[in-house]
Write a protein that holds these residues in place. Sequence first.
Motif, PDB file in Angstrom:
ATOM      1  N   UNK A 159       0.801  -1.216   0.000  1.00 18.93           N
ATOM      2  CA  UNK A 159       0.000   0.000   0.000  1.00 18.93           C
ATOM      3  C   UNK A 159       0.831   1.262   0.000  1.00 18.93           C
ATOM      4  N   UNK A 160       2.017   1.188   0.560  1.00 22.11           N
ATOM      5  CA  UNK A 160       2.908   2.355   0.590  1.00 22.11           C
ATOM      6  C   UNK A 160       4.350   1.869   0.711  1.00 22.11           C
ATOM      7  N   UNK A 161       4.741   1.017  -0.223  1.00 22.89           N
ATOM      8  CA  UNK A 161       6.048   0.366  -0.147  1.00 22.89           C
ATOM      9  C   UNK A 161       7.181   1.357  -0.390  1.00 22.89           C
ATOM     10  N   UNK A 162       8.294   1.117   0.280  1.00 24.48           N
ATOM     11  CA  UNK A 162       9.471   1.971   0.148  1.00 24.48           C
ATOM     12  C   UNK A 162      10.516   1.260  -0.706  1.00 24.48           C
ATOM     13  N   UNK A 163      10.994   1.899  -1.770  1.00 24.12           N
ATOM     14  CA  UNK A 163      11.998   1.252  -2.622  1.00 24.12           C
ATOM     15  C   UNK A 163      13.318   1.021  -1.891  1.00 24.12           C
ATOM     16  N   UNK A 164      13.945  -0.098  -2.177  1.00 28.08           N
ATOM     17  CA  UNK A 164      15.324  -0.344  -1.751  1.00 28.08           C
ATOM     18  C   UNK A 164      16.185   0.269  -2.853  1.00 28.08           C
ATOM     19  N   UNK A 165      16.585   1.513  -2.632  1.00 28.59           N
ATOM     20  CA  UNK A 165      17.056   2.359  -3.728  1.00 28.59           C
ATOM     21  C   UNK A 165      18.286   1.799  -4.430  1.00 28.59           C
ATOM     22  N   UNK A 166      19.321   1.459  -3.693  1.00 28.85           N
ATOM     23  CA  UNK A 166      20.556   1.023  -4.351  1.00 28.85           C
ATOM     24  C   UNK A 166      20.348  -0.263  -5.141  1.00 28.85           C
ATOM     25  N   UNK A 195       8.452  -6.806  -3.789  1.00 26.75           N
ATOM     26  CA  UNK A 195       9.367  -7.002  -2.669  1.00 26.75           C
ATOM     27  C   UNK A 195      10.380  -8.087  -3.028  1.00 26.75           C
ATOM     28  N   UNK A 196      11.255  -8.408  -2.106  1.00 28.17           N
ATOM     29  CA  UNK A 196      12.340  -9.336  -2.416  1.00 28.17           C
ATOM     30  C   UNK A 196      11.867 -10.777  -2.580  1.00 28.17           C
ATOM     31  N   UNK A 197      10.599 -11.024  -2.244  1.00 26.37           N
ATOM     32  CA  UNK A 197      10.014 -12.342  -2.490  1.00 26.37           C
ATOM     33  C   UNK A 197       9.262 -12.380  -3.821  1.00 26.37           C
ATOM     34  N   UNK A 198       9.242 -11.248  -4.522  1.00 25.11           N
ATOM     35  CA  UNK A 198       8.570 -11.190  -5.812  1.00 25.11           C
ATOM     36  C   UNK A 198       7.109 -10.806  -5.751  1.00 25.11           C
ATOM     37  N   UNK A 199       6.601 -10.468  -4.564  1.00 23.50           N
ATOM     38  CA  UNK A 199       5.200 -10.062  -4.437  1.00 23.50           C
ATOM     39  C   UNK A 199       5.032  -8.622  -4.911  1.00 23.50           C
ATOM     40  N   UNK A 200       4.016  -8.374  -5.716  1.00 23.76           N
ATOM     41  CA  UNK A 200       3.771  -7.038  -6.254  1.00 23.76           C
ATOM     42  C   UNK A 200       3.418  -6.076  -5.124  1.00 23.76           C
ATOM     43  N   UNK A 201       4.022  -4.889  -5.161  1.00 24.89           N
ATOM     44  CA  UNK A 201       3.747  -3.842  -4.176  1.00 24.89           C
ATOM     45  C   UNK A 201       3.397  -2.550  -4.907  1.00 24.89           C
ATOM     46  N   UNK A 202       2.754  -1.630  -4.192  1.00 20.15           N
ATOM     47  CA  UNK A 202       2.499  -0.306  -4.755  1.00 20.15           C
ATOM     48  C   UNK A 202       3.209   0.740  -3.911  1.00 20.15           C
ATOM     49  N   UNK A 203       3.546   1.863  -4.551  1.00 21.51           N
ATOM     50  CA  UNK A 203       4.382   2.887  -3.930  1.00 21.51           C
ATOM     51  C   UNK A 203       3.585   4.016  -3.300  1.00 21.51           C
ATOM     52  N   UNK A 204       2.271   3.859  -3.173  1.00 24.59           N
ATOM     53  CA  UNK A 204       1.441   4.911  -2.598  1.00 24.59           C
ATOM     54  C   UNK A 204       0.968   5.872  -3.672  1.00 24.59           C
ATOM     55  N   UNK A 205      -0.008   6.696  -3.315  1.00 29.76           N
ATOM     56  CA  UNK A 205      -0.561   7.665  -4.258  1.00 29.76           C
ATOM     57  C   UNK A 205       0.540   8.567  -4.807  1.00 29.76           C
TER      58      UNK A 205
END
Length: 464
Positions: A159-166, A195-205
Amino acid sequence: MKFGGSSLASREGFKQACTIVEGHHRKGDLVAVVVSALGDTTDRLLEACDRAAGGDRKLVEAFLKSLQAKHLENCGWIAEGDARRKAEEAVSAMIGELREVLMGVACIAEATPRVRDYVLSFGERLSAPIFKAALESRGLKSEWFTGKDAGIVTDSNFGNAKPLVELTLHQVKRRVGKPYDEGVIPVVSGFIGADQKGHVTTLGRGGSDLTASLLGAALNADEVWLWTDVNGIMTADPKVEPSARTIKQLSYQEAMEMTFFGAKGIHPKAVEVAMDRGLPLRVKNTFNPEGPHTLITMEAEVKTGFTAKAVSLIQEVALITVGGAGLAGAPEVAAELFQILSEKRTNILMISQGSSEANISFAVSRDPVDELVPLLEMRLLGGKTVRQIDVEEDVCIVALVGAGMKGTPGIAARVFKAVATEGVNIRMIAQGSSELNISFVVKREDGPKAVKALHREFKLGESS
């Protein structure tokens, strides 16, 4: 380049977006594209998911039929030949996949945050192959990616995933960089990752802005252009203050302050990624590409006589006050309060505590209040420390932003005088240590009056 949902909602906007990309590509520029869902598709997907969880299969079927028809219609007028056929096949396959998911939700009468993210991802996923087909119909080479396929890796905060930037920058460079460097136009679905398990996430509005910044950083782009339906970032919401004008230049810090306090045009996390890498951002109007726009860079432009740059208004806010004489000298209460807010993933918009330490007031979005307040009452009331918890839901936040305010005496006095002249009572006030903003809480009905008063007092209609 990122094109928002408002840019892609109409036939005119979609074709204009393709024309913009084609024009820059034919001039020899390397271009990568991030697309949002068409129009209100994300809101409709969210509603369909909720209705599916309520067992309404009839509505789900009607929604799927409408969604497929809308996107196939776009394929029909935006693409031709083999490109059109492939886009139609991709759309139909995704609608079939979405049907299975929503019927599964209807069967178990529940939509977990992970499932909800998967459902919402279809908006951007449906846009990307259509945009690719449109470019190919113009004789351009293109390849489309989901955010997951492009290499955007996040945590598991659905719902509001945070990217692992590097990790994301490394993955995107490896997966998207090769076709990009060869002159192929990558089209990436914004808003989503995995995510690192391959599950689809969204980055928030507004997450497509963040996708664009990540893509720009990974591909070593010269600039990131965010295309929307307004002429850049404005000095105020023109619906509230008709004399609002485009701000020509903002620093990253100013832009983050403005977007946090409700200014339209860009996601604050997108600014943060760009700032960390010195990547310029431009906010431009798809329907007026040569018109006024906003450039966001490291430098803060301060004009003599103009201390502020914009005034923002956050609606749909609640003010919660936790009070009791026992709060004085009891830091464990504040610790428990913040723990509760953290558990509910509730973002604090403003916070204030008087020197008497007898109460703590904080402003939050109104959405979580119905669940948050009973939890606060259960965990904090009943002892000798906290005696009452008050909630005001008819309030809003007004924020004045500008680098010229830093170190300039008398700003607060001008703010108070301007709003007092309009008969507006300030309920709470705060100023960050950066001195780039002064924000305060007023009654909801007084918000527009306060915005107009500050816009006039600080001559924002003249300073842009």
